[in-house]
Design an enzyme around this catalytic site. Structure first.
Site, PDB file in Angstrom:
ATOM      1  N   PRO A 185      56.006   5.243  16.723  1.00  0.00           N
ATOM      2  CA  PRO A 185      54.652   5.336  17.265  1.00  0.00           C
ATOM      3  C   PRO A 185      53.607   4.903  16.244  1.00  0.00           C
ATOM      4  O   PRO A 185      53.671   5.285  15.091  1.00  0.00           O
ATOM      5  CB  PRO A 185      54.493   6.816  17.614  1.00  0.00           C
ATOM      6  CG  PRO A 185      55.585   7.522  16.904  1.00  0.00           C
ATOM      7  CD  PRO A 185      56.677   6.550  16.672  1.00  0.00           C
ATOM      8  N   GLU A 186      52.687   4.072  16.666  1.00  0.00           N
ATOM      9  CA  GLU A 186      51.574   3.673  15.811  1.00  0.00           C
ATOM     10  C   GLU A 186      50.306   4.378  16.292  1.00  0.00           C
ATOM     11  O   GLU A 186      50.341   5.181  17.221  1.00  0.00           O
ATOM     12  CB  GLU A 186      51.425   2.146  15.821  1.00  0.00           C
ATOM     13  CG  GLU A 186      52.597   1.461  15.114  1.00  0.00           C
ATOM     14  CD  GLU A 186      52.240   0.088  14.564  1.00  0.00           C
ATOM     15  OE1 GLU A 186      51.041  -0.189  14.399  1.00  0.00           O
ATOM     16  OE2 GLU A 186      53.161  -0.696  14.312  1.00  0.00           O
TER      17      GLU A 186
END
Ligand SMILES: [Zn+2]
Length: 285
Positions: A2-3
């Site tokens: 996840p960014e």
């Protein structure tokens, strides 16, 4: 992994489930994730009310009464799911999450109103911390501005990149320069701004910095608006898979035609600081 946009999507998913509600009990199923849980973790959370949920870079900051903050980093595979007892949910508030193996539910929060929030993390690269003041927290200290912070501008980039003898790709991944930017969105921003990832950071100040800063911001804003992209098994807090992925212009498109108008190049892949960089050697200079 996840960014920033995915973490922001998780934050937005958790808000209706947690904000304003008291934590009635905490089930902690392990002593550690990537790092040990802080001492007295479950006890210190129990009975507190969630005041609000913030995000800084890729850290979720769950603000509790009594000036305590629960910091949560999702690592590679961390995700939250929300369950509400039948009849207790407000319409649209809660959505049942994607099925996950309950063996990997490491922390379960039982919250007022029959709400259960689970933190599931098969690979356990995520971690949690408890602290009282942001300024004392080592994870938050020294972070640069967020991409959508007013401080993040062409002038700011010009100032911080001046004299830096590292590739611009590496400089943009440096959390002291800009907080929360990861591999995918750095590739995208460099592609959209026509800047080669190999170019030295010291050559960016000036016109290129003025071009790059707003592009970094719009790439992130678009991804947040799209609900975050999804890679591998990552799901947003409400169980909805993001749909920004198909709109990547460079990331993961090795060997495909460049989509930049008027460019007949092909997206290539190189490795920089042991991370894959996707870029177009024709239009990124
Ligand atoms: Zn191109």
């Amino acid at each position: 992994m996840p960014e920033l946009p995915e973490v922001e999507t998780v934050r937005r998913g958790l808000v209706p489930a947690l904000e304003g509600r008291r934590i009635l009990s905490v089930q902690q199923n392990r002593a550690d994730l990537r790092f040990p849980f802080p001492a007295g973790f479950a006890d210190r959370l129990t009975g507190r009310r969630v005041v609000r949920i913030d995000r800084r870079a890729k850290y979720l900051l769950i603000r509790l009464d009594g000036d305590l903050t629960l910091l949560s980093h999702l690592g590679m595979s961390g995700r939250y799911s929300i369950e509400a007892e039948q009849g207790t949910a407000q319409p649209g508030d809660f959505v049942h999450a994607m099925p996950a193996n309950p063996r990997h539910d490491h922390v379960v929060l039982h919250v007022e109103g029959g709400v259960t929030v689970r933190y599931n993390d098969p690979r356990r690269f995520g971690f949690m911390d408890l602290f009282e003041r942001d300024s004392d927290n080592p994870y938050l200290a020294g972070l640069g501005p967020e991409p959508n912070d007013n401080r993040f501008s062409g002038a700011y980039l010009s100032e911080v990149l001046a004299g830096r003898r590292t590739p611009i790709k590496s400089a943009l991944l440096d959390q002291k320069i800009v907080a929360g930017l990861g591999n995918i969105y750095v590739c995208e921003a460099l592609h959209r701004s026509g800047i080669s990832p190999r170019r030295l950071a010291s050559s960016i100040p000036g016109q290129r910095a003025e071009r790059l800063a707003p592009v970094v911001r719009s790439v992130i804003d678009e991804a947040i608006a799209a609900g975050g992209s999804t890679l591998r098994d990552f799901a947003a807090a409400d169980g909805a898979l993001g749909y920004f992925q198909h709109r990547f212009r460079a990331y993961g498109r090795e060997g495909e035609a460049c989509v930049t108008e008027g460019c007949s190049g092909t997206i290539g892949r190189i490795v920089q600081s042991s991370r894959s960089t996707f870029f177009c050697p024709s239009c990124q200079r």
